[in-house]
Design a protein around this motif. Sequence first.
Motif, PDB file in Angstrom:
ATOM      1  N   GLN A  37       0.838  -1.209   0.000  1.00  0.00           N
ATOM      2  CA  GLN A  37       0.000   0.000   0.000  1.00  0.00           C
ATOM      3  C   GLN A  37       0.870   1.254   0.000  1.00  0.00           C
ATOM      4  O   GLN A  37       0.607   2.209  -0.726  1.00  0.00           O
ATOM      5  CB  GLN A  37      -0.959   0.017   1.188  1.00  0.00           C
ATOM      6  CG  GLN A  37      -1.925   1.182   1.159  1.00  0.00           C
ATOM      7  CD  GLN A  37      -2.824   1.170  -0.077  1.00  0.00           C
ATOM      8  OE1 GLN A  37      -3.494   0.183  -0.356  1.00  0.00           O
ATOM      9  NE2 GLN A  37      -2.830   2.255  -0.849  1.00  0.00           N
ATOM     10  N   HIS A  40       2.343   1.584  -3.422  1.00  0.00           N
ATOM     11  CA  HIS A  40       1.309   2.089  -4.328  1.00  0.00           C
ATOM     12  C   HIS A  40       1.154   3.595  -4.176  1.00  0.00           C
ATOM     13  O   HIS A  40       1.136   4.336  -5.156  1.00  0.00           O
ATOM     14  CB  HIS A  40      -0.018   1.384  -4.051  1.00  0.00           C
ATOM     15  CG  HIS A  40      -1.170   2.000  -4.772  1.00  0.00           C
ATOM     16  ND1 HIS A  40      -1.857   3.101  -4.277  1.00  0.00           N
ATOM     17  CD2 HIS A  40      -1.749   1.693  -5.958  1.00  0.00           C
ATOM     18  CE1 HIS A  40      -2.803   3.437  -5.118  1.00  0.00           C
ATOM     19  NE2 HIS A  40      -2.766   2.608  -6.146  1.00  0.00           N
ATOM     20  N   ASP A  41       1.039   4.049  -2.919  1.00  0.00           N
ATOM     21  CA  ASP A  41       0.827   5.476  -2.671  1.00  0.00           C
ATOM     22  C   ASP A  41       1.990   6.308  -3.210  1.00  0.00           C
ATOM     23  O   ASP A  41       1.789   7.390  -3.758  1.00  0.00           O
ATOM     24  CB  ASP A  41       0.637   5.729  -1.175  1.00  0.00           C
ATOM     25  CG  ASP A  41      -0.640   5.090  -0.646  1.00  0.00           C
ATOM     26  OD1 ASP A  41      -1.504   4.661  -1.453  1.00  0.00           O
ATOM     27  OD2 ASP A  41      -0.760   4.992   0.591  1.00  0.00           O
ATOM     28  N   ARG A  42       3.201   5.802  -3.047  1.00  0.00           N
ATOM     29  CA  ARG A  42       4.374   6.522  -3.549  1.00  0.00           C
ATOM     30  C   ARG A  42       4.401   6.545  -5.073  1.00  0.00           C
ATOM     31  O   ARG A  42       4.653   7.576  -5.693  1.00  0.00           O
ATOM     32  CB  ARG A  42       5.651   5.879  -3.011  1.00  0.00           C
ATOM     33  CG  ARG A  42       6.858   6.749  -3.277  1.00  0.00           C
ATOM     34  CD  ARG A  42       8.080   6.201  -2.601  1.00  0.00           C
ATOM     35  NE  ARG A  42       8.899   5.637  -3.661  1.00  0.00           N
ATOM     36  CZ  ARG A  42       9.735   4.646  -3.520  1.00  0.00           C
ATOM     37  NH1 ARG A  42       9.870   4.056  -2.366  1.00  0.00           N
ATOM     38  NH2 ARG A  42      10.437   4.228  -4.522  1.00  0.00           N
TER      39      ARG A  42
END
Length: 92
Positions: A37, A40-42
């Motif tokens: 997660q 993904h966010d990065r």
Amino acid sequence: MARTFPSRTQVMGTLGVAGFAVVRVTQVAQAVAGSLQAFHDRLATRADSTLAAMDDGAFAAGLARLARDAAAEVPPRPVIDTLGFAVLRRVD
């Protein structure tokens, strides 16, 4: 995308011509995110120049797959990237 970077052989050849000799070539593991997660966010920011150069549709599809994998990751674990690493010395 890999076509945008020179190959290891090209880099080592250029460094050899410049007067460097390879002492050792190895791999180094590096944690790039604490979980899928977080990874993904990065990546979703698309701040990396390699990601910015990708086709929008391919980027969105890959990000969607990563989001699905992140949602299923139990328990979260670090994302590890393995980098090629070379030690060289100057030859005079």
